[in-house]
Design an enzyme around this catalytic site. Structure first.
Site, PDB file in Angstrom:
ATOM      1  N   VAL A   1      -9.270   3.338  -4.219  1.00  0.00           N
ATOM      2  CA  VAL A   1      -8.843   3.727  -2.939  1.00  0.00           C
ATOM      3  C   VAL A   1      -7.716   5.145  -3.278  1.00  0.00           C
ATOM      4  O   VAL A   1      -7.616   5.558  -2.440  1.00  0.00           O
ATOM      5  CB  VAL A   1      -8.022   2.704  -2.235  1.00  0.00           C
ATOM      6  CG1 VAL A   1      -9.117   1.628  -1.839  1.00  0.00           C
ATOM      7  CG2 VAL A   1      -6.986   1.895  -3.163  1.00  0.00           C
TER       8      VAL A   1
ATOM      9  N   GLY B   1     -15.690   2.315 -15.692  1.00  0.00           N
ATOM     10  CA  GLY B   1     -14.298   1.545 -15.323  1.00  0.00           C
ATOM     11  C   GLY B   1     -14.233   0.692 -14.378  1.00  0.00           C
ATOM     12  O   GLY B   1     -13.254   0.498 -13.606  1.00  0.00           O
TER      13      GLY B   1
ATOM     14  N   CYS C   1      -6.601   1.693  13.376  1.00  0.00           N
ATOM     15  CA  CYS C   1      -6.305   0.915  14.178  1.00  0.00           C
ATOM     16  C   CYS C   1      -6.959  -0.610  14.400  1.00  0.00           C
ATOM     17  O   CYS C   1      -7.952  -0.467  14.643  1.00  0.00           O
ATOM     18  CB  CYS C   1      -6.109   1.631  15.533  1.00  0.00           C
ATOM     19  SG  CYS C   1      -5.297   0.492  16.751  1.00  0.00           S
TER      20      CYS C   1
ATOM     21  N   ARG D   1       1.511   1.840  -3.802  1.00  0.00           N
ATOM     22  CA  ARG D   1       0.305   2.463  -4.363  1.00  0.00           C
ATOM     23  C   ARG D   1      -0.062   3.727  -3.749  1.00  0.00           C
ATOM     24  O   ARG D   1      -0.439   4.768  -4.529  1.00  0.00           O
ATOM     25  CB  ARG D   1      -1.140   1.500  -3.872  1.00  0.00           C
ATOM     26  CG  ARG D   1      -0.832   0.008  -4.613  1.00  0.00           C
ATOM     27  CD  ARG D   1      -2.112  -0.601  -4.293  1.00  0.00           C
ATOM     28  NE  ARG D   1      -3.267  -0.258  -4.996  1.00  0.00           N
ATOM     29  CZ  ARG D   1      -4.422  -0.602  -4.699  1.00  0.00           C
ATOM     30  NH1 ARG D   1      -4.627  -1.441  -3.718  1.00  0.00           N
ATOM     31  NH2 ARG D   1      -5.509  -0.029  -5.462  1.00  0.00           N
TER      32      ARG D   1
ATOM     33  N   TYR E   1       0.763  -1.073  -0.011  1.00  0.00           N
ATOM     34  CA  TYR E   1      -0.110   0.111   0.011  1.00  0.00           C
ATOM     35  C   TYR E   1       0.991   1.152   0.136  1.00  0.00           C
ATOM     36  O   TYR E   1       0.392   2.272  -0.545  1.00  0.00           O
ATOM     37  CB  TYR E   1      -0.921   0.004   1.172  1.00  0.00           C
ATOM     38  CG  TYR E   1      -2.332  -1.034   0.925  1.00  0.00           C
ATOM     39  CD1 TYR E   1      -2.064  -2.406   1.321  1.00  0.00           C
ATOM     40  CD2 TYR E   1      -3.320  -0.791  -0.011  1.00  0.00           C
ATOM     41  CE1 TYR E   1      -3.236  -3.297   1.109  1.00  0.00           C
ATOM     42  CE2 TYR E   1      -4.137  -1.484  -0.441  1.00  0.00           C
ATOM     43  CZ  TYR E   1      -4.031  -2.822   0.283  1.00  0.00           C
ATOM     44  OH  TYR E   1      -5.134  -3.759   0.089  1.00  0.00           O
TER      45      TYR E   1
ATOM     46  N   GLN F   1     -14.983   2.486  -6.195  1.00  0.00           N
ATOM     47  CA  GLN F   1     -14.390   1.296  -5.611  1.00  0.00           C
ATOM     48  C   GLN F   1     -12.894   1.491  -5.415  1.00  0.00           C
ATOM     49  O   GLN F   1     -12.101   0.672  -4.856  1.00  0.00           O
ATOM     50  CB  GLN F   1     -14.507   0.042  -6.654  1.00  0.00           C
ATOM     51  CG  GLN F   1     -15.773  -0.524  -6.642  1.00  0.00           C
ATOM     52  CD  GLN F   1     -15.986  -1.497  -7.738  1.00  0.00           C
ATOM     53  OE1 GLN F   1     -15.929  -2.553  -7.332  1.00  0.00           O
ATOM     54  NE2 GLN F   1     -16.112  -1.008  -9.040  1.00  0.00           N
TER      55      GLN F   1
ATOM     56  N   HIS G   1     -14.718   0.806  -0.718  1.00  0.00           N
ATOM     57  CA  HIS G   1     -13.452  -0.025  -0.175  1.00  0.00           C
ATOM     58  C   HIS G   1     -12.355   0.837   0.166  1.00  0.00           C
ATOM     59  O   HIS G   1     -11.386   0.236   0.252  1.00  0.00           O
ATOM     60  CB  HIS G   1     -12.839  -0.630  -1.698  1.00  0.00           C
ATOM     61  CG  HIS G   1     -13.592  -1.688  -2.320  1.00  0.00           C
ATOM     62  ND1 HIS G   1     -13.604  -1.908  -3.700  1.00  0.00           N
ATOM     63  CD2 HIS G   1     -14.977  -1.984  -1.925  1.00  0.00           C
ATOM     64  CE1 HIS G   1     -14.474  -2.754  -3.979  1.00  0.00           C
ATOM     65  NE2 HIS G   1     -15.371  -2.822  -3.235  1.00  0.00           N
TER      66      HIS G   1
END
Ligand code: APR
Length: 238
Positions: free
Chosen positions: A96, A178, A120, A62, A59, A94, A112
């Site tokens: 992020v 998309g 946390c 990303r 992540y 959807q 999402h």
């Protein structure tokens, strides 16, 4: 279901394809993310428990890619639509990444989750994610080393579902942009909208897995076909 006071008339769902021309990979196209990573390892609670460092690395990469990308004409076209329709339109993504927000969209439901948010796993607190997260980060609320991306992983419940289903039941038009139509519950939104009597439109590079459920479709690159469609819609308001 009683009609709310200010009904949502237009529901738009976007997927990775709207960000593809901004340089962010999709998941299932050729060279897509899921051809390079095992989603069970980097996008599931089990994968995070087994190797939180690997998940954070995934992540963090990303988050860096998203920060280096820019919104494209498709994102901008939806901003113009929101400016005209206001709260008669619901934009669900959807994705992020934050390209919708950086294009100027003011109301985006990230079903999402979002790279810009962290959570946390110990106390449930959510907070803005640092650009680089690590398994050693202490939670700013409970100080446990249990922070994770605030992203919905496979097997977890997507966010904002009550608001989404209520809008699908009352909208007059549902548009998917998309998305491959392969991941539920998002892939089932077109059926929900049709059941509520809405018209349905697919805007995609190619027919999705649920293309047959849509009453209409335009295929091509989002940066071309989305502005063309929004121009048609806005012309109806002239
Ligand atoms: N313009 C329009 N559509 C495009 C473009 C483009 N430039 N490039 C790709 N597409 C289309 C592809 O044809 C495909 O149908 O976008 C879709 C992308 O599909 P996926 O890669 O499956 O992405 P998405 O549908 O958003 O995935 C849904 O799956 O892995 C999970 O959580 C992840 O949110 C993601 C969900």
């Amino acid at each position: 279901m009683t009609k709310s006071d200010n009904p949502i008339e237009l529901v738009i769902l976007t997927g990775a394809g709207i960000s593809a021309e901004s340089g962010l990979g999709t998941f299932r196209d050729k060279d897509g993310l899921w051809t390079k990573y095992d989603l069970a390892e980097v996008a599931s609670p089990k994968g995070f428990a087994a190797d939180p460092g690997k998940v954070h690395d995934f992540y963090n990469a990303r988050r860096r890619n998203a920060s280096e990308a820019s919104p494209n004409a498709a994102h901008t076209a939806l901003v113009e639509l929101e400016a005209k329709l206001g709260d008669r339109m619901m934009l669900i993504t959807q994705n992020v990444d934050d390209l919708h927000e950086r294009a100027g969209s003011r109301s985006v439901l990230h079903m999402h989750g979002a790279l810009s948010r962290a959570r946390c796993a110990a106390c449930g607190a959510t907070f803005d994610a640092p650009q680089v997260m690590s398994a050693d980060d202490p939670c700013p609320c409970c100080w446990n080393n249990a922070t994770r991306p605030d992203i919905v992983w496979f097997g977890e419940m997507p966010m904002h579902m009550d608001r989404i289903y209520a809008a699908l039941a009352e909208c007059t038009l549902f548009v998917a942009i998309g998305t491959s139509g392969t991941v539920y519950p998002a892939a089932g939104f077109v059926a929900e909208a049709r059941a509520g009597g809405a018209d349905t439109l697919e805007l995609n590079a190619e027919p999705s897995a649920v293309a047959s459920a849509f009453a209409d479709a335009h295929y091509g690159q989002a940066s071309q076909i989305v502005p063309a469609w929004t121009r048609e819609v806005l012309a109806q308001f002239e």
